[in-house]
Design a protein around this motif. Structure first.
Motif, PDB file in Angstrom:
ATOM      1  N   LEU A  90       0.829  -1.198   0.000  1.00 52.68           N
ATOM      2  CA  LEU A  90       0.000   0.000   0.000  1.00 52.68           C
ATOM      3  C   LEU A  90       0.866   1.252   0.000  1.00 52.68           C
ATOM      4  O   LEU A  90       1.880   1.327   0.698  1.00 52.68           O
ATOM      5  CB  LEU A  90      -0.893   0.024   1.249  1.00 52.68           C
ATOM      6  CG  LEU A  90      -1.946  -1.074   1.336  1.00 52.68           C
ATOM      7  CD1 LEU A  90      -2.492  -1.175   2.746  1.00 52.68           C
ATOM      8  CD2 LEU A  90      -3.076  -0.809   0.356  1.00 52.68           C
ATOM      9  N   PHE A 104      -4.802   6.426   1.177  1.00 51.35           N
ATOM     10  CA  PHE A 104      -4.214   5.202   0.668  1.00 51.35           C
ATOM     11  C   PHE A 104      -4.687   4.889  -0.742  1.00 51.35           C
ATOM     12  O   PHE A 104      -5.838   5.136  -1.096  1.00 51.35           O
ATOM     13  CB  PHE A 104      -4.556   4.022   1.591  1.00 51.35           C
ATOM     14  CG  PHE A 104      -3.762   4.003   2.855  1.00 51.35           C
ATOM     15  CD1 PHE A 104      -4.116   4.793   3.936  1.00 51.35           C
ATOM     16  CD2 PHE A 104      -2.628   3.201   2.960  1.00 51.35           C
ATOM     17  CE1 PHE A 104      -3.369   4.787   5.112  1.00 51.35           C
ATOM     18  CE2 PHE A 104      -1.888   3.183   4.130  1.00 51.35           C
ATOM     19  CZ  PHE A 104      -2.254   3.976   5.202  1.00 51.35           C
ATOM     20  N   GLY A 105      -3.783   4.283  -1.508  1.00 51.78           N
ATOM     21  CA  GLY A 105      -4.144   3.744  -2.796  1.00 51.78           C
ATOM     22  C   GLY A 105      -4.763   2.362  -2.641  1.00 51.78           C
ATOM     23  O   GLY A 105      -4.896   1.845  -1.527  1.00 51.78           O
ATOM     24  N   GLN A 106      -5.137   1.776  -3.783  1.00 55.90           N
ATOM     25  CA  GLN A 106      -5.793   0.465  -3.771  1.00 55.90           C
ATOM     26  C   GLN A 106      -4.818  -0.661  -3.489  1.00 55.90           C
ATOM     27  O   GLN A 106      -5.234  -1.771  -3.160  1.00 55.90           O
ATOM     28  CB  GLN A 106      -6.457   0.200  -5.129  1.00 55.90           C
ATOM     29  CG  GLN A 106      -7.457   1.226  -5.538  1.00 55.90           C
ATOM     30  CD  GLN A 106      -8.824   0.952  -4.980  1.00 55.90           C
ATOM     31  OE1 GLN A 106      -9.029   1.028  -3.765  1.00 55.90           O
ATOM     32  NE2 GLN A 106      -9.773   0.640  -5.832  1.00 55.90           N
TER      33      GLN A 106
ATOM     34  N   ASN B  41     -10.265  -6.314  -1.163  1.00 53.44           N
ATOM     35  CA  ASN B  41      -9.490  -5.917  -2.342  1.00 53.44           C
ATOM     36  C   ASN B  41      -9.426  -4.403  -2.544  1.00 53.44           C
ATOM     37  O   ASN B  41      -9.353  -3.924  -3.678  1.00 53.44           O
ATOM     38  CB  ASN B  41     -10.047  -6.583  -3.603  1.00 53.44           C
ATOM     39  CG  ASN B  41     -10.025  -8.091  -3.509  1.00 53.44           C
ATOM     40  OD1 ASN B  41      -9.014  -8.681  -3.119  1.00 53.44           O
ATOM     41  ND2 ASN B  41     -11.141  -8.718  -3.816  1.00 53.44           N
ATOM     42  N   GLN B  42      -9.475  -3.679  -1.434  1.00 56.55           N
ATOM     43  CA  GLN B  42      -9.408  -2.222  -1.495  1.00 56.55           C
ATOM     44  C   GLN B  42      -8.281  -1.715  -0.600  1.00 56.55           C
ATOM     45  O   GLN B  42      -7.735  -2.455   0.226  1.00 56.55           O
ATOM     46  CB  GLN B  42     -10.724  -1.617  -1.008  1.00 56.55           C
ATOM     47  CG  GLN B  42     -11.947  -2.016  -1.805  1.00 56.55           C
ATOM     48  CD  GLN B  42     -12.069  -1.239  -3.089  1.00 56.55           C
ATOM     49  OE1 GLN B  42     -11.833  -0.025  -3.118  1.00 56.55           O
ATOM     50  NE2 GLN B  42     -12.417  -1.927  -4.160  1.00 56.55           N
ATOM     51  N   GLY B  43      -7.967  -0.446  -0.770  1.00 58.72           N
ATOM     52  CA  GLY B  43      -7.038   0.196   0.148  1.00 58.72           C
ATOM     53  C   GLY B  43      -7.751   0.577   1.430  1.00 58.72           C
ATOM     54  O   GLY B  43      -8.856   0.124   1.703  1.00 58.72           O
ATOM     55  N   LEU B  44      -7.121   1.417   2.222  1.00 57.95           N
ATOM     56  CA  LEU B  44      -7.677   1.854   3.501  1.00 57.95           C
ATOM     57  C   LEU B  44      -8.351   3.210   3.353  1.00 57.95           C
ATOM     58  O   LEU B  44      -7.835   4.092   2.663  1.00 57.95           O
ATOM     59  CB  LEU B  44      -6.568   1.966   4.546  1.00 57.95           C
ATOM     60  CG  LEU B  44      -5.768   0.705   4.826  1.00 57.95           C
ATOM     61  CD1 LEU B  44      -4.605   1.013   5.744  1.00 57.95           C
ATOM     62  CD2 LEU B  44      -6.659  -0.346   5.450  1.00 57.95           C
TER      63      LEU B  44
END
Lengths: 113, 115
Positions: A90, A104-106, B41-44
């Protein structure tokens, strides 16, 4: 407005190979941080860069390195990949430190086989 | 050095019930505290944060948390759970001033919402 973008989203590498992960921060953000999230765990801090200088480093081996470019984008490099490096990586950007809210990015899902 | 302990790796509630996710921290200096949510499957995504001032912090999606220095806690609550709240929740701590360059996360709590 574009958020934090990371590339690639997924990749598979073989043990011993090298990998480069990329991150573009939100426009105007000068700080980029990298975290490793192993399945079932919370993110672990790897590096922070601010104004192209390393400001913090987590407890990771020297196989891990990073840099920040003049446009504030960043790369995370990992050499001599191990199976244990398989994780979600991340990237987070913020105006300064993380207390000014980190976005944050994915993430990039790295699988080492 | 700072650390975070999230009590309960998995919490299950019924839709409409109270949500309570527990977080205790350790920090040698005044902390900044955060709750993040992560969907599969995602960020925060930041839910809320405490820096200074009012100890009851309101965040997005109806969540709130109270900073209790005497108990070194920062528990996350929501009065009525919704199916869309099902996700993993992370508590994090940073230090105020100086080297505020990193977040230290707990191991996370997976919230399941039952119909």
């Amino acid at each position: 407005d574009a958020g934090v973008t990371q590339s690639p989203t997924h990749l598979i590498k073989t043990r011993g190979q090298h990998v480069t992960l990329r991150c573009s921060p939100i426009s105007g953000h000068k700080s980029v941080s990298w975290y490793q999230q192993v399945l079932g765990q919370g993110p672990q801090f790897i590096f922070q860069y601010y104004e192209k200088e390393e400001r913090g480093r987590g407890n990771f081996p020297d196989r891990f390195s990073a840099r920040q470019f003049p446009n504030y984008s960043s790369e995370l490099n990992v050499n001599a990949l191990l199976l244990g490096d398989s994780a979600l990586y991340l990237c987070a950007s913020s105006l300064q430190g993380v207390n000014t809210e980190a976005f944050f990015g994915q993430g990039t899902r790295l699988t080492v086989v | 050095a700072q650390s975070v302990t999230q009590l309960g790796s998995h919490v299950s509630v019924s839709e409409g019930a109270l949500v309570l996710l527990r977080c205790n921290y350790s920090s040698s200096v005044p902390p900044y505290l955060f709750w993040y949510v992560q969907y599969p499957n995602q960020g925060l995504q930041l839910l809320l944060k405490y820096t200074t001032g009012a100890t009851l912090v309101k965040g997005i999606n109806g969540f709130e948390a109270e900073f209790k220095k005497s108990e070194t806690s920062f528990h996350l609550t929501k009065p009525s759970a919704h199916m869309s709240d099902a996700a993993e929740y992370f508590c994090a701590v940073s230090v105020s001033g100086g080297s505020n360059y990193k977040l230290t996360f707990g191991k996370g709590t997976l919230l399941t919402v039952n119909p």
